[in-house]
Scaffold this motif. Structure first.
Motif, PDB file in Angstrom:
ATOM      1  N   MET A   1      97.120  77.315  71.174  1.00 48.31           N
ATOM      2  CA  MET A   1      97.136  76.387  72.315  1.00 48.31           C
ATOM      3  C   MET A   1      95.780  75.736  72.503  1.00 48.31           C
ATOM      4  O   MET A   1      94.756  76.369  72.319  1.00 48.31           O
ATOM      5  CB  MET A   1      97.458  77.155  73.597  1.00 48.31           C
ATOM      6  N   THR A   2      95.780  74.501  72.863  1.00 50.55           N
ATOM      7  CA  THR A   2      94.521  73.842  73.202  1.00 50.55           C
ATOM      8  C   THR A   2      94.660  73.246  74.591  1.00 50.55           C
ATOM      9  O   THR A   2      95.752  72.945  75.053  1.00 50.55           O
ATOM     10  CB  THR A   2      94.193  72.684  72.231  1.00 50.55           C
ATOM     11  N   THR A   3      93.560  73.132  75.257  1.00 50.89           N
ATOM     12  CA  THR A   3      93.611  72.535  76.583  1.00 50.89           C
ATOM     13  C   THR A   3      92.705  71.319  76.683  1.00 50.89           C
ATOM     14  O   THR A   3      92.732  70.625  77.682  1.00 50.89           O
ATOM     15  CB  THR A   3      93.169  73.545  77.654  1.00 50.89           C
ATOM     16  N   THR A   4      91.924  71.067  75.665  1.00 48.94           N
ATOM     17  CA  THR A   4      91.047  69.902  75.729  1.00 48.94           C
ATOM     18  C   THR A   4      91.186  69.071  74.473  1.00 48.94           C
ATOM     19  O   THR A   4      91.562  69.562  73.427  1.00 48.94           O
ATOM     20  CB  THR A   4      89.565  70.329  75.842  1.00 48.94           C
ATOM     21  N   ALA A   5      90.850  67.818  74.608  1.00 50.18           N
ATOM     22  CA  ALA A   5      90.847  66.918  73.452  1.00 50.18           C
ATOM     23  C   ALA A   5      89.540  67.105  72.709  1.00 50.18           C
ATOM     24  O   ALA A   5      88.481  67.091  73.296  1.00 50.18           O
ATOM     25  CB  ALA A   5      90.974  65.483  73.923  1.00 50.18           C
ATOM     26  N   GLU A   6      89.644  67.302  71.401  1.00 51.64           N
ATOM     27  CA  GLU A   6      88.426  67.490  70.618  1.00 51.64           C
ATOM     28  C   GLU A   6      88.046  66.171  69.947  1.00 51.64           C
ATOM     29  O   GLU A   6      88.816  65.616  69.179  1.00 51.64           O
ATOM     30  CB  GLU A   6      88.649  68.560  69.560  1.00 51.64           C
ATOM     31  N   SER A   7      86.859  65.719  70.232  1.00 53.69           N
ATOM     32  CA  SER A   7      86.422  64.465  69.633  1.00 53.69           C
ATOM     33  C   SER A   7      86.068  64.673  68.178  1.00 53.69           C
ATOM     34  O   SER A   7      85.508  65.684  67.800  1.00 53.69           O
ATOM     35  CB  SER A   7      85.202  63.934  70.375  1.00 53.69           C
ATOM     36  N   THR A   8      86.438  63.704  67.352  1.00 53.24           N
ATOM     37  CA  THR A   8      86.117  63.789  65.930  1.00 53.24           C
ATOM     38  C   THR A   8      85.048  62.768  65.560  1.00 53.24           C
ATOM     39  O   THR A   8      84.719  62.622  64.405  1.00 53.24           O
ATOM     40  CB  THR A   8      87.365  63.528  65.069  1.00 53.24           C
ATOM     41  N   THR A   9      84.555  62.066  66.533  1.00 55.02           N
ATOM     42  CA  THR A   9      83.546  61.057  66.212  1.00 55.02           C
ATOM     43  C   THR A   9      82.197  61.523  66.718  1.00 55.02           C
ATOM     44  O   THR A   9      82.089  62.387  67.587  1.00 55.02           O
ATOM     45  CB  THR A   9      83.882  59.705  66.863  1.00 55.02           C
ATOM     46  N   THR A  10      81.176  60.933  66.150  1.00 53.06           N
ATOM     47  CA  THR A  10      79.830  61.295  66.583  1.00 53.06           C
ATOM     48  C   THR A  10      79.307  60.312  67.618  1.00 53.06           C
ATOM     49  O   THR A  10      78.440  60.637  68.400  1.00 53.06           O
ATOM     50  CB  THR A  10      78.866  61.307  65.381  1.00 53.06           C
ATOM     51  N   THR A  11      79.877  59.101  67.616  1.00 47.75           N
ATOM     52  CA  THR A  11      79.435  58.121  68.599  1.00 47.75           C
ATOM     53  C   THR A  11      80.440  58.076  69.745  1.00 47.75           C
ATOM     54  O   THR A  11      81.605  58.418  69.569  1.00 47.75           O
ATOM     55  CB  THR A  11      79.334  56.720  67.970  1.00 47.75           C
TER      56      THR A  11
ATOM     57  N   ARG B   1      91.522  63.349  67.997  1.00 47.99           N
ATOM     58  CA  ARG B   1      92.913  63.686  67.669  1.00 47.99           C
ATOM     59  C   ARG B   1      93.308  65.010  68.298  1.00 47.99           C
ATOM     60  O   ARG B   1      92.497  65.936  68.347  1.00 47.99           O
ATOM     61  CB  ARG B   1      93.096  63.766  66.151  1.00 47.99           C
ATOM     62  N   ILE B   2      94.519  65.078  68.760  1.00 49.86           N
ATOM     63  CA  ILE B   2      95.085  66.337  69.257  1.00 49.86           C
ATOM     64  C   ILE B   2      96.106  66.780  68.220  1.00 49.86           C
ATOM     65  O   ILE B   2      97.033  66.027  67.902  1.00 49.86           O
ATOM     66  CB  ILE B   2      95.735  66.144  70.639  1.00 49.86           C
ATOM     67  N   PRO B   3      95.952  67.967  67.651  1.00 51.63           N
ATOM     68  CA  PRO B   3      96.847  68.388  66.564  1.00 51.63           C
ATOM     69  C   PRO B   3      98.313  68.418  67.009  1.00 51.63           C
ATOM     70  O   PRO B   3      98.625  68.789  68.155  1.00 51.63           O
ATOM     71  CB  PRO B   3      96.360  69.799  66.228  1.00 51.63           C
ATOM     72  N   LEU B   4      99.194  68.019  66.105  1.00 52.02           N
ATOM     73  CA  LEU B   4     100.630  68.115  66.372  1.00 52.02           C
ATOM     74  C   LEU B   4     101.034  69.584  66.249  1.00 52.02           C
ATOM     75  O   LEU B   4     100.574  70.284  65.353  1.00 52.02           O
ATOM     76  CB  LEU B   4     101.418  67.273  65.366  1.00 52.02           C
ATOM     77  N   GLY B   5     101.887  70.032  67.172  1.00 59.23           N
ATOM     78  CA  GLY B   5     102.387  71.405  67.061  1.00 59.23           C
ATOM     79  C   GLY B   5     101.617  72.409  67.894  1.00 59.23           C
ATOM     80  O   GLY B   5     101.709  73.605  67.652  1.00 59.23           O
ATOM     81  N   GLU B   6     100.860  71.924  68.868  1.00 63.75           N
ATOM     82  CA  GLU B   6     100.147  72.844  69.746  1.00 63.75           C
ATOM     83  C   GLU B   6     100.516  72.541  71.191  1.00 63.75           C
ATOM     84  O   GLU B   6     100.160  71.498  71.729  1.00 63.75           O
ATOM     85  CB  GLU B   6      98.633  72.724  69.542  1.00 63.75           C
ATOM     86  N   ALA B   7     101.230  73.468  71.807  1.00 67.83           N
ATOM     87  CA  ALA B   7     101.596  73.314  73.215  1.00 67.83           C
ATOM     88  C   ALA B   7     100.357  73.485  74.083  1.00 67.83           C
ATOM     89  O   ALA B   7      99.337  74.000  73.630  1.00 67.83           O
ATOM     90  CB  ALA B   7     102.660  74.331  73.581  1.00 67.83           C
ATOM     91  N   ASP B   8     100.478  73.052  75.319  1.00 69.16           N
ATOM     92  CA  ASP B   8      99.351  73.129  76.247  1.00 69.16           C
ATOM     93  C   ASP B   8      99.843  73.713  77.565  1.00 69.16           C
ATOM     94  O   ASP B   8     100.806  73.218  78.149  1.00 69.16           O
ATOM     95  CB  ASP B   8      98.794  71.718  76.475  1.00 69.16           C
ATOM     96  N   VAL B   9      99.183  74.762  78.038  1.00 67.24           N
ATOM     97  CA  VAL B   9      99.546  75.321  79.343  1.00 67.24           C
ATOM     98  C   VAL B   9      98.899  74.451  80.415  1.00 67.24           C
ATOM     99  O   VAL B   9      97.697  74.496  80.623  1.00 67.24           O
ATOM    100  CB  VAL B   9      99.094  76.788  79.467  1.00 67.24           C
ATOM    101  N   LYS B  10      99.722  73.682  81.074  1.00 72.48           N
ATOM    102  CA  LYS B  10      99.190  72.746  82.071  1.00 72.48           C
ATOM    103  C   LYS B  10      98.857  73.465  83.375  1.00 72.48           C
ATOM    104  O   LYS B  10      98.038  73.008  84.158  1.00 72.48           O
ATOM    105  CB  LYS B  10     100.215  71.641  82.361  1.00 72.48           C
ATOM    106  N   ARG B  11      99.554  74.572  83.617  1.00 69.26           N
ATOM    107  CA  ARG B  11      99.254  75.350  84.814  1.00 69.26           C
ATOM    108  C   ARG B  11      99.569  76.804  84.494  1.00 69.26           C
ATOM    109  O   ARG B  11     100.715  77.138  84.209  1.00 69.26           O
ATOM    110  CB  ARG B  11     100.125  74.884  85.988  1.00 69.26           C
ATOM    111  N   PRO B  12      98.564  77.671  84.517  1.00 69.56           N
ATOM    112  CA  PRO B  12      98.863  79.086  84.281  1.00 69.56           C
ATOM    113  C   PRO B  12      99.530  79.700  85.504  1.00 69.56           C
ATOM    114  O   PRO B  12      99.250  79.298  86.647  1.00 69.56           O
ATOM    115  CB  PRO B  12      97.476  79.702  84.038  1.00 69.56           C
TER     116      PRO B  12
END
Lengths: 340, 341
Positions: free
Chosen positions: A1-11, A205-216
Motif C-alpha cells: 500500500m502507498t499513501t503518497t505520490a512518489e515523484s520521479t523527477t528531479t526538477t 507515477r503511482i504504481p498500478l495495483g496498489e490500494a490506498d487506505v484513505k481512512r484507517p
C-alpha cells in the motif's frame, strides 16, 4: 500500500499547484507527450478548440500539433484499432472514448484485440495503449451513464484503473501511459471538476495495483474505488459520531487488484462492505466479496455486503430516480453489520 | 476508377517483373497450394484438430502481393491468412507448428491457425474477426506516416468484409489522413456460405472506394502478373505520400469455407470454370509457353517445395506441446498481475 505520490523527477519535485482532477489529467498527458515522442493522442473532439468532452486535452494539440494530438472521425472502432496498430509499430497511443457506454461500439477492438494480442502472439505483440473514458453523468440518460468496469475485469489482458482524487488521477494516468499493456482509465465526470487538490506540477507515477487506505479504522472495512470513495469517507465521518470507526480502502486499480491489502484490512476489522457505482449484481463487488469470504471465512464476524447500483438501466430523472448507493444506505448497512 | 487491363500488355518499367520475380511467384503459389492441401488432408484424416481456412484459388493473388511488397512494408491479414503469410516470407516451419498448436509455433501454440504472425518479415498480425484487422492496419499506417518512413501497410481482407463497419470506418479514416496503405480485397465471391449477390447491394466493390475519395481498381486475380503490377503501382503511391488505394482482386474460392466443410452449395459450373484457371498450374504452363523457365527449372522448384512442405509438417509434428505453465504467461507483461488475482 502507498499513501503518497512518489515523484520521479528531479526538477519541480516539491512544486505543487491547485488542480481539478481534469487539470491534473491534462498535466499527466502534457508531461507524457513532452517526455516521449512516441506518445500520441487520438479521439473525437480532442484537439483545440474543443479540447475533449471534459477539456482534459485542452491546449495539447496547440502545443504538440495535430499530428500527435489527433481529432478523429466519430469512429470508435477505428479509434481503438488505430491505437492498437500504432502501438504495434512502437507508439504509446492514448485513445479517448467519450462515454463509457460507447465501449460497446469498439468492444471487439478492446476485448478481442488489445486484450488478447500479447497472448495470441505468444508474447511477440505488445499493446501499450491507454483508453480514457468518462462515466457517472446522469443527466444524459441510460446510454451515457453506466459503470461498466466489470466487463473489462472479466476480460483477461486489460488493466482497469479508476482514480478518486486529482493527485492519484495524474499519477495513475502517467503509469497507464508508461505501461506495456492496454489500460482502461475511467474518469468520473462528477469528480473531474469537484476534486481539487494541491497536485505536484512535475512528473510522478503511482504504481498500478496498489490500494490506498484513505481512512484507517478499526470496526469495519469499506472496500471501494472511484467516486464511491468520497461517499465512504463522508459516511465514516457521520458514523464516527456514533462511535463506529470505518476503514476506507481505495482500490484505485481493479486490474491489477490488490487483494492483499483488502485481506489485511478485513482480517483486522472482521467486517466488510464493498461499495461502488457499478451494478451490484455480477459487479466488481461480487468478486471481491466472494474472495473475502473464501479466504477469511473463519475470521469474519458478519456476512460481507455489497452496495452498488440496482439491476436496471441508468434512469434519467436526475433528482427523482437516484440510483447510486448513498451515504445513508452505507451507514445503515454498516450499523447492521455492527449488530452481529 | 482504373480497371486493370491484361497483365501481359502492361510493362511500365517501375512495375515490370523480372525472371526472379516470376520464379518467386510460381514458387510461392506452389508452396501455398501444397501447404494448404497438406493441412486440409491432415484435418480430414483427423490427425490435425484445427479450424483451418483453406486458401485454394488465392495463390496468384497472394504470390503477386509477395513480389509487390518490400521487406519493410507491413501486412495485416485475417483468418484465411496462410497465403498472405507465405507470400510475405513468414517461416513455413513456424506457421505449420502453430497450426498444430506446438511450442515451436509462431505463438508458442497459443494463437492457432487464425492468428499467424511473423513480425520479423512484417507480417504483423492476423485476426479472426471479420474486418477487425483493417483499423489495426490503419494504425500501422499512421505510425509509418508519423515516422516519416517510406513503408506501406497492406490490409488484406475478403469480399464479405466490405459489409462490416470496421471496414467503412477505416476506409474513411485512411483516406482522410492520407495514410500510406493499400486495401487489398481478395474477392473470392463468397462470404462464408453466402454468394456475393445475396449479401451486397452493389457487387462492384472497387466502386465503393470512390465514396471515400480513394483511388481504386479491380484486377483479375487469376492474372497474377497484372495483379502484381497493379499492387506495385498502389504500393509505390502509398510509399511516396500519395495515400491509400483500394485494390479489388477478383478471384474464386476453389473449396468450401473451412477446411472440412461441405461445399455442395457452390454452383458446379462456376467452380469448374474457376478450377480451369487454378493459379499454380496455369502459371506453370504460361512460364513454360513463354520460355521464362524450362521444364527442368520448374520441376526443380516443384521438388524443392514438396521437400520444404514435408520438412515443415515433420518439424511441426515433432515439436513439443506447449508447457502447462504457458497458460498463464503472456496475459500481461508482468506475470505477477495474474498470479496475484
Amino acid at each position: 500500500m502507498t499513501t503518497t505520490a512518489e515523484s520521479t523527477t528531479t526538477t519541480s519535485q516539491d512544486e505543487t499547484t491547485r488542480m481539478t482532477m481534469a487539470v491534473a489529467m491534462n498535466s499527466a498527458l502534457d508531461l507524457a507527450l513532452d517526455g516521449d515522442e512516441k506518445v500520441i493522442l487520438l479521439g473525437e473532439d480532442i484537439a483545440d478548440p474543443a479540447g475533449g468532452v471534459l477539456k482534459v486535452t485542452r491546449g495539447l494539440s496547440s502545443k504538440y500539433g495535430t499530428g500527435r494530438v489527433r481529432a478523429t472521425p466519430i469512429s470508435e472502432t477505428a479509434i481503438i484499432g488505430t491505437a492498437i496498430g500504432a502501438a504495434l509499430a512502437g507508439y504509446r497511443p492514448v485513445a479517448e472514448i467519450m462515454f463509457m457506454d460507447f465501449m460497446g461500439v469498439c468492444l471487439d477492438q478492446i476485448t478481442n484485440h488489445a486484450a488478447k494480442l500479447r497472448y495470441m502472439s505468444g508474447g511477440h505483440s505488445t499493446i501499450p495503449i491507454t483508453i480514457r473514458t468518462t462515466v457517472g453523468e446522469q443527466r444524459f440518460g441510460a446510454q451515457h451513464s453506466q459503470s461498466l468496469e466489470a466487463w473489462f475485469m472479466h476480460t483477461p489482458g486489460i488493466k482497469v484503473v479508476m482514480p478518486s482524487t486529482a493527485i492519484e488521477a495524474k499519477g495513475l494516468l502517467a503509469s497507464c501511459v508508461a505501461d506495456d499493456d492496454p489500460c482502461l482509465f475511467i474518469e468520473n465526470v462528477r469528480l473531474a471538476f469537484s476534486q481539487k487538490q494541491e497536485v505536484p506540477v512535475g512528473d510522478y507515477r503511482i504504481p498500478l495495483g496498489e490500494a490506498d487506505v484513505k481512512r484507517p479504522g478499526a470496526d469495519l472495512s469499506v472496500i471501494t474505488y472511484g467516486p464511491a470513495v468520497h461517499t465512504a469517507l463522508a459516511t465514516a465521518e457521520t458514523l464516527a459520531d456514533e462511535g463506529i470507526d470505518l476503514e476506507v480502502v481505495d482500490l484505485r486499480t481493479l486490474i491489477p487488484l490488490d487483494m492483499a491489502s483488502v485481506m489485511d484490512s478485513v482480517a483486522k476489522t472482521r467486517k466488510a462492505i464493498v461499495l461502488h457505482d457499478a451494478t451490484t449484481f455480477c459487479g466488481p463487488g461480487a468478486e471481491i466479496a466472494a474472495r473475502i469470504t473464501e479466504e477469511l471465512f473463519g475470521k469474519l464476524d458478519a456476512p460481507v455486503k455489497r452496495l452498488g447500483a440496482g439491476y436496471h438501466p441508468a434512469p434519467y430523472a436526475p433528482s427523482g430516480l437516484s440510483y447510486l448507493p448513498t451515504s445513508d444506505e452505507l451507514a445503515d448497512t454498516a450499523r447492521e453489520l455492527l449488530g452481529y | 476508377m482504373v480497371h486493370a487491363q491484361s497483365a501481359l500488355e502492361a510493362d511500365a518499367a517501375e512495375t515490370a517483373l523480372s525472371t526472379a520475380d516470376l520464379t518467386q511467384m510460381y514458387r510461392t503459389m506452389r508452396l501455398i497450394t501444397s501447404t494448404g492441401e497438406h493441412a486440409v488432408g491432415e484435418v480430414k484424416a483427423g490427425r490435425l484438430k484445427s479450424a483451418f481456412y483453406p486458401v485454394r484459388g488465392l495463390e496468384g493473388a497472394c504470390a503477386a502481393m509477395g513480389v509487390a511488397m518490400l521487406t519493410e512494408d507491413q501486412l495485416v491479414s485475417n483468418y484465411r491468412s496462410l497465403g498472405d503469410a507465405l507470400a510475405k516470407g513468414a517461416s513455413l516451419r513456424s506457421i505449420v507448428a502453430e497450426i498444430y498448436g506446438r511450442a515451436d509455433g509462431t505463438s508458442k501454440g497459443k494463437g492457432g491457425a487464425m492468428h499467424i504472425h511473423d513480425q520479423s518479415v512484417g507480417f504483423v498480425t492476423s485476426t479472426g474477426v471479420v474486418g477487425s484487422g483493417i483499423p489495426i492496419a490503419a494504425g500501422l499506417g499512421l505510425a509509418a506516416q508519423l515516422d516519416g518512413a517510406a513503408r506501406a501497410v497492406v490490409s488484406v481482407f475478403g469480399d464479405g468484409t466490405t459489409s462490416i463497419g470496421a471496414y467503412h470506418e477505416s476506409m474513411n479514416l485512411a483516406s482522410l489522413w492520407n495514410l500510406p496503405m493499400v486495401f487489398v480485397c481478395q474477392n473470392n465471391q463468397w462470404a462464408e456460405h453466402t454468394p456475393i449477390a445475396e449479401y451486397a447491394a452493389s457487387t462492384d466493390l472497387a466502386a465503393r472506394a470512390e465514396a471515400y475519395a480513394m483511388p481504386s481498381l479491380a484486377v483479375d486475380g487469376f492474372d497474377p502478373i497484372a495483379t502484381a503490377q497493379q499492387l506495385r503501382t498502389a504500393l509505390g503511391r502509398a510509399r511516396n505520400g500519395g495515400g491509400p488505394t483500394f485494390v479489388e482482386i477478383k478471384t474464386y474460392r476453389l473449396t468450401g469455407h473451412s477446411g472440412s466443410s461441405d461445399y455442395s452449395y457452390m454452383p458446379t459450373d462456376e467452380l469448374a470454370a474457376a478450377t480451369e484457371r487454378d493459379p499454380a498450374p496455369t502459371f506453370r504452363r504460361w512460364l513454360l509457353d513463354e520460355g521464362v523457365l524450362d521444364e527442368q527449372a520448374l520441376a526443380e522448384v516443384d521438388k524443392e517445395v514438396i521437400a520444404e512442405v514435408e520438412d515443415a509438417f515433420a518439424f511441426a509434428q515433432d515439436s513439443p506441446q506447449p508447457a502447462a505453465s504457458e497458460r498463464y504467461t503472456d496475459v500481461f507483461a508482468d506475470e505477477k498481475v495474474v498470479s496475484a488475482l
